[in-house]
Enzyme design. Structure first.
Site, PDB file in Angstrom:
ATOM      1  N   TRP A 178       0.806  -1.175  -0.046  1.00 45.19           N
ATOM      2  CA  TRP A 178       0.136   0.177   0.038  1.00 45.19           C
ATOM      3  C   TRP A 178       0.917   1.239   0.075  1.00 45.19           C
ATOM      4  O   TRP A 178       0.359   2.227  -0.195  1.00 45.19           O
ATOM      5  CB  TRP A 178      -0.834  -0.127   1.324  1.00 45.19           C
ATOM      6  CG  TRP A 178      -1.970  -1.022   1.366  1.00 45.19           C
ATOM      7  CD1 TRP A 178      -1.998  -2.184   0.753  1.00 45.19           C
ATOM      8  CD2 TRP A 178      -2.735  -0.916   2.261  1.00 45.19           C
ATOM      9  NE1 TRP A 178      -3.159  -2.861   1.111  1.00 45.19           N
ATOM     10  CE2 TRP A 178      -3.706  -2.198   1.975  1.00 45.19           C
ATOM     11  CE3 TRP A 178      -3.448  -0.266   3.151  1.00 45.19           C
ATOM     12  CZ2 TRP A 178      -4.971  -2.389   2.810  1.00 45.19           C
ATOM     13  CZ3 TRP A 178      -4.502  -0.390   4.033  1.00 45.19           C
ATOM     14  CH2 TRP A 178      -5.203  -1.509   3.666  1.00 45.19           C
TER      15      TRP A 178
HETATM   16 FE1  SF4 Z   1       3.588  -1.999   2.555  1.00 44.78          FE
HETATM   17 FE2  SF4 Z   1       5.037  -1.649   4.848  1.00 44.78          FE
HETATM   18 FE3  SF4 Z   1       2.478  -0.376   4.300  1.00 44.78          FE
HETATM   19 FE4  SF4 Z   1       2.824  -3.094   4.252  1.00 44.78          FE
HETATM   20  S1  SF4 Z   1       3.187  -1.679   6.161  1.00 44.78           S
HETATM   21  S2  SF4 Z   1       1.400  -2.144   2.858  1.00 44.78           S
HETATM   22  S3  SF4 Z   1       4.843  -3.591   3.727  1.00 44.78           S
HETATM   23  S4  SF4 Z   1       4.218   0.090   3.465  1.00 44.78           S
END
Ligand code: SF4
Ligand code: SF4
Length: 145
Positions: A43
């Site tokens: 995300w």
């Molecule tokens: Fe991507 Fe980290 Fe967000 Fe998970 S927590 S969606 S790995 S940025």
């Protein structure tokens, strides 16, 4: 810009695994280090970057954003209510950004037993109303005598 983990810095604490809303941060069973199992489903929220106490998580910058390559570090200061990011480009140039923390504090959300229970099924109030609306009572129809 999806994330990746520097294996040499990760200590396998699992905080990024717990916080990832896309459930793509996993711990390798053999070496007990975290890795992003599916960067295409990232995300790009960077919750994992902010949560990692070892600063072991970096992001892959798109070419238009960081054509020279980069290093990314983040400092989360709960007591000051801010998150600071520092981008170091391959040519040595740096950029720094500071933002207020807008997310809910860890462990501050209400636990499940404060949500409506079985006996509350007939109640017309939604979970945590009226408190979350910051009123003592919801307006309703007044009975006219
Ligand atoms: Fe991507 Fe980290 Fe967000 Fe998970 S927590 S969606 S790995 S940025
Ligand atoms: Fe490793 Fe950081 Fe994830 Fe902990 S939060 S498992 S140190 S990458």
């Amino acid at each position: 810009m999806p994330t990746f983990v520097y294996m040499s810095a990760c200590d396998g604490c699992g905080l990024c695994v717990d916080i990832c809303p896309s459930d793509i941060m996993h711990l390798d069973r053999d070496i007990r280090r975290a890795y992003n199992i599916e960067p295409d489903y990232c995300w790009e929220c960077y919750s994992c970057v902010k949560a990692c106490p070892q600063h072991a998580i970096d992001m892959r910058g798109y070419a238009d954003f960081s054509p020279l390559g980069h290093g990314l570090t983040v400092l989360r200061e709960e007591d000051k209510g801010r998150v600071s990011w520092k981008v170091t480009y391959r040519n040595g140039q740096t950029k720094e950004f500071t933002f207020p923390i807008r997310s809910t504090r860890p462990n501050s959300i209400r636990p499940p037993d404060t949500f409506p229970q079985e006996g509350d099924m007939g109640d017309q109030l939604l979970a945590h109303e009226p408190g979350y609306l910051k009123v003592e009572k919801l307006p309703g129809l007044q009975k006219v005598e």
